[in-house]
Design a protein around this motif. Structure first.
Motif, PDB file in Angstrom:
ATOM      1  N   PHE A  10     -13.865 -72.405   1.401  1.00 32.19           N
ATOM      2  CA  PHE A  10     -14.906 -71.800   2.167  1.00 32.19           C
ATOM      3  C   PHE A  10     -15.351 -72.398   3.501  1.00 32.19           C
ATOM      4  O   PHE A  10     -15.222 -73.713   3.548  1.00 32.19           O
ATOM      5  CB  PHE A  10     -16.248 -71.736   1.318  1.00 32.19           C
ATOM      6  N   ASP A  12     -16.938 -74.290   6.316  1.00 32.48           N
ATOM      7  CA  ASP A  12     -18.042 -75.126   6.519  1.00 32.48           C
ATOM      8  C   ASP A  12     -19.496 -74.433   6.653  1.00 32.48           C
ATOM      9  O   ASP A  12     -19.762 -73.646   7.390  1.00 32.48           O
ATOM     10  CB  ASP A  12     -17.961 -76.142   7.494  1.00 32.48           C
ATOM     11  N   ASN A  13     -20.657 -74.869   6.001  1.00 31.51           N
ATOM     12  CA  ASN A  13     -21.847 -74.193   5.990  1.00 31.51           C
ATOM     13  C   ASN A  13     -22.449 -73.989   7.212  1.00 31.51           C
ATOM     14  O   ASN A  13     -23.134 -73.107   7.409  1.00 31.51           O
ATOM     15  CB  ASN A  13     -22.645 -75.063   5.091  1.00 31.51           C
ATOM     16  N   TYR A  14     -22.174 -75.174   8.283  1.00 31.00           N
ATOM     17  CA  TYR A  14     -22.735 -74.978   9.539  1.00 31.00           C
ATOM     18  C   TYR A  14     -22.020 -73.906  10.526  1.00 31.00           C
ATOM     19  O   TYR A  14     -22.918 -73.038  10.888  1.00 31.00           O
ATOM     20  CB  TYR A  14     -22.898 -76.295  10.483  1.00 31.00           C
ATOM     21  N   LEU A  16     -20.751 -71.364   9.231  1.00 34.10           N
ATOM     22  CA  LEU A  16     -20.896 -70.047   8.695  1.00 34.10           C
ATOM     23  C   LEU A  16     -21.998 -69.251   9.320  1.00 34.10           C
ATOM     24  O   LEU A  16     -22.118 -68.203   9.571  1.00 34.10           O
ATOM     25  CB  LEU A  16     -21.280 -70.127   7.019  1.00 34.10           C
ATOM     26  N   SER A  17     -23.106 -70.254   9.878  1.00 36.13           N
ATOM     27  CA  SER A  17     -24.256 -69.498  10.647  1.00 36.13           C
ATOM     28  C   SER A  17     -24.593 -70.418  11.347  1.00 36.13           C
ATOM     29  O   SER A  17     -25.902 -70.960  11.211  1.00 36.13           O
ATOM     30  CB  SER A  17     -25.401 -69.121   9.401  1.00 36.13           C
ATOM     31  N   GLU A 179     -17.971 -79.540   2.128  1.00 32.71           N
ATOM     32  CA  GLU A 179     -18.562 -79.199   0.806  1.00 32.71           C
ATOM     33  C   GLU A 179     -18.531 -77.813   0.444  1.00 32.71           C
ATOM     34  O   GLU A 179     -18.646 -76.865   1.333  1.00 32.71           O
ATOM     35  CB  GLU A 179     -19.961 -79.564   0.700  1.00 32.71           C
ATOM     36  N   GLN A 180     -18.078 -77.612  -0.828  1.00 30.81           N
ATOM     37  CA  GLN A 180     -17.789 -76.253  -1.379  1.00 30.81           C
ATOM     38  C   GLN A 180     -18.789 -75.541  -2.193  1.00 30.81           C
ATOM     39  O   GLN A 180     -19.359 -76.392  -2.981  1.00 30.81           O
ATOM     40  CB  GLN A 180     -16.496 -76.168  -2.122  1.00 30.81           C
ATOM     41  N   PRO A 181     -19.099 -74.415  -2.265  1.00 28.92           N
ATOM     42  CA  PRO A 181     -20.208 -73.900  -3.134  1.00 28.92           C
ATOM     43  C   PRO A 181     -19.523 -73.828  -4.636  1.00 28.92           C
ATOM     44  O   PRO A 181     -18.219 -73.680  -4.647  1.00 28.92           O
ATOM     45  CB  PRO A 181     -20.615 -72.552  -2.593  1.00 28.92           C
ATOM     46  N   GLU A 190     -11.986 -78.726  -1.310  1.00 34.26           N
ATOM     47  CA  GLU A 190     -12.849 -78.972   0.117  1.00 34.26           C
ATOM     48  C   GLU A 190     -12.265 -79.962   0.982  1.00 34.26           C
ATOM     49  O   GLU A 190     -12.618 -80.063   1.986  1.00 34.26           O
ATOM     50  CB  GLU A 190     -13.920 -80.394  -0.712  1.00 34.26           C
ATOM     51  N   GLY A 247     -15.649 -66.140   6.233  1.00 39.25           N
ATOM     52  CA  GLY A 247     -16.221 -67.232   5.593  1.00 39.25           C
ATOM     53  C   GLY A 247     -15.474 -67.921   4.697  1.00 39.25           C
ATOM     54  O   GLY A 247     -15.984 -68.692   3.753  1.00 39.25           O
TER      55      GLY A 247
END
Length: 270
Positions: A10, A12-14, A16-17, A179-181, A190, A247
């Motif tokens: 997945f 990276d969270n940042y 992603l948005s 970091e992965q959900p 990861e 994503g």
């Protein structure tokens, strides 16, 4: 019997948005680099249309455009004598209204051994010719990752694109851990290994490249097929585009043989 989980990574969270344009450093403006820049312009426009902040790209290359570059690389006769990075960036900025930057130097340490403060980015795309340059890039990226650990432009991904006469590859790797959900449907990873971590020893033992500059297009074509660079660039850009758009990705690269038109994906977890 339960079906096996699909291996995925997945984004990276940042990224992603993001709240700001994603900073990308492209290293090398030759056959592959000059063409992936056009693809990044298309990705940027498409992301903006999707209400995404888009991309902020910096192109690094210290080479000057010669006659041998016109035709196989994305340069015109009128651009001979100019820096490759400046010619490409100026052209794309005029075309699309961006404010992308050119660095007329190699992506490397200064004379005193320091890494420039402005070398940080979230994503790095390398399009260089030698194994030594890839080892140097890998070392710099890991050092930058420690320096910018809590910074917006902390390094997250490295996409390396390379080719020989009619074969090539792309390898997407993480810089550190992403970091992965938690997921019941997917098996998440990861970290994605870099081309150095996975193929470094084999690359060193097999490198037989002649890096002498070509004096003509005919000589350049004897070293690299006309469309190998553009094919690698398009497929590599597609890998990035799908990662940004969805994503997630099940593939972390590919091997390409243009002579027999075969492409083999490199799956996450393989």
């Amino acid at each position: 019997m339960k079906a096996p989980k699909t291996n995925v990574h997945f984004l990276d969270n940042y990224l992603l948005s993001p709240t700001n344009p994603i900073r990308i450093n492209v290293i090398g403006a030759g056959g592959t680099g000059s063409k992936i820049m056009t693809a990044l312009m298309e990705i940027n426009h498409s992301l903006l249309e999707l209400d995404h902040p888009g991309l902020d790209v910096c192109l690094w290359d210290d080479d000057i455009i010669t006659s041998a570059n016109v035709g196989r690389q994305r340069f015109a006769e009128s651009e001979k004598g100019l820096f490759k990075s400046q010619a490409i960036i100026n052209r794309l900025n005029r075309w699309s209204g961006t404010n992308w930057k050119a660095e007329t130097k190699r992506f490397e340490r200064d004379f005193d051994g320091k890494i420039p403060d402005y070398a940080g980015a979230s994503v790095y795309v390398s399009c260089t010719d030698t194994v030594a340059s890839r080892f140097a890039i890998s070392e710099i990226l890991h050092e930058l990752n420690k320096k910018y650990q809590n910074h917006r432009d902390k390094g997250r991904y490295w996409l390396d694109l390379g080719n020989s006469k009619d074969t090539g590859q792309a390898v997407l790797s993480t810089i550190g851990r992403i970091e992965q959900p938690a997921s019941k449907k997917f098996k998440t990873f990861e970290t994605l290994p870099s081309i150095i971590e996975e193929y470094g020893n084999a690359m060193v033992s097999s490198e037989q490249e002649d890096n002498t500059p070509s004096c003509s297009l005919a000589e350049a074509l004897s070293k690299q097929d006309l469309f190998i660079s553009s094919t690698i660039a398009q497929l590599g850009a597609s890998l990035l585009w799908n990662l940004f758009k969805t994503g997630m990705t099940e593939n972390r690269g590919f091997f390409l043989n243009l002579q027999n038109f075969r492409t083999q994906p490199i799956c996450v977890g393989s």
